[in-house]
Design an enzyme around this catalytic site. Sequence first.
Site, short mmCIF file in Angstrom:
data_model
loop_
_atom_site.label_atom_id
_atom_site.label_comp_id
_atom_site.label_asym_id
_atom_site.label_seq_id
_atom_site.Cartn_x
_atom_site.Cartn_y
_atom_site.Cartn_z
N ARG A 266 3.05 -2.43 48.67
CA ARG A 266 3.27 -2.65 49.99
C ARG A 266 2.98 -1.32 50.89
NH1 ARG A 266 9.10 -4.59 51.68
NH2 ARG A 266 9.58 -2.51 51.16
N LYS B 285 5.16 -1.37 56.76
CA LYS B 285 6.42 -0.75 57.00
C LYS B 285 5.90 0.55 57.76
CE LYS B 285 10.76 -0.54 54.52
NZ LYS B 285 11.37 -1.49 55.33
N GLU C 43 12.02 -12.18 62.37
CA GLU C 43 13.11 -11.34 61.49
C GLU C 43 13.94 -10.56 62.45
OE1 GLU C 43 11.54 -8.18 58.84
OE2 GLU C 43 9.69 -8.20 59.91
C1 LIG Z 1 12.01 -2.80 55.11
C2 LIG Z 1 12.24 -3.98 55.97
C3 LIG Z 1 12.78 -5.11 55.35
C4 LIG Z 1 13.56 -5.29 54.24
O1 LIG Z 1 12.51 -5.09 52.95
P1 LIG Z 1 12.84 -4.88 51.59
O2 LIG Z 1 11.61 -4.61 50.84
O3 LIG Z 1 13.77 -6.08 51.39
O4 LIG Z 1 13.89 -3.59 51.76
C5 LIG Z 1 12.78 -6.34 56.45
N1 LIG Z 1 12.26 -6.11 57.61
C6 LIG Z 1 11.49 -4.86 57.95
C7 LIG Z 1 10.97 -4.77 59.23
C8 LIG Z 1 11.40 -3.88 56.96
O5 LIG Z 1 10.86 -2.78 57.68
#
Ligand SMILES: *Cc1c(COP(=O)(O)O)cnc(C)c1O
Length: 341
Positions: A82, A184, A220
């Site tokens: 990622r 991210k 989300e």
């Molecule tokens: C980091 C993140 C998540 C959760 O991801 P994990 O890999 O499960 O920690 C969900 N949504 C967003 C916007 C994120 O930045």
Amino acid sequence: MAANNIDWSNLGFGYIQTEKRYVSNFKDGKWDDGVITEDADICLNECAGVLQYAQTVFEGLKAYTTEDGRVVTFRPDLNADRLMQSCERLQIPTVSKEKFIDAIEKVVKANIDYVPPYGSGATLYIRPYVFGTNPVIGVKPADEYQFRVFVTPVGPYFKGGAKPITIRVCDYDRAAPHGTGHIKAGLNYAMSLYQIVDAHNKGFDENMYLDAATRTFVEETGGANFLFVTKDGTVVSPKSNSILPSITRRSLMIVAEKYLGLKVEHRPVKFEEVKDFAECGLCGTAAVISPVGKINDHGEEICFPSGMEEMGPITKKLYETLTGIQMGRIEAPEGWIHEIK
Ligand SMILES: *Cc1c(COP(=O)(O)O)cnc(C)c1O
């Protein structure tokens, strides 16, 4: 703070500086080998790319102690993948999977005293990130970068059990179609701060974002993916190109199907459908699953049958199975548990 002074079970979720961190620099077209350093401060030029145009991406994962005393991380290869995708989208030179895993291993080993003991509920949060360091004033990618990984011990996310939270449907958007919602990047968080402060001021714990184009599909929250459970026990998670692919959510879907024998669906979810679901939870590394009890849509409330006192029964099974796998109480699928030796 010295590790032997930490009261593990009363730790909060905040930054506690440890002694060591990992640093690697990208210069003249390549990454150096990377070192562990005691210097927690970064000295940057005033015009650094990250400061002017927010050229930075990050990851988040945890190290913890299993029941049989091993120190492990959970699926760090997926964080590496990622981070590569995030780097590519922001024109940042990628960190290879080997380099990423090497950095995680080095930084956890260097801070091994800060890995909380099994059963404390605490974990060592690991924060890898990459940012442009050299001066950039005309809009273009930086030429030099730093990849850093620090760790900070964090307390149990839910002290005294996971109480369902109340969220609201947000009038702002998190991510545009074809934008940066799937990576991210700090920039996705900067633009969510206004909304989260406003939500808290109004008594809500989180924002539910809808799709920016039509505002009819569930996306989300600011930092966690949704999982829903239908009345007949199917686990449903929203699918969209602007949702960040949560490793916790992807793992929970596998747990639901392979360990609990449930039907799973990863598909676009209309907001209209949400009122008919039996359970709702938010998934991410920090909490694994936070149960949602209530969604406020401009004054109209959706109250899940699981209520405001405890997690819904399937959410709870998912939570217990995944944390059981992580802590070594339940056998993990091949490759999920990465031991730090
Ligand atoms: C980091 C993140 C998540 C959760 O991801 P994990 O890999 O499960 O920690 C969900 N949504 C967003 C916007 C994120 O930045």
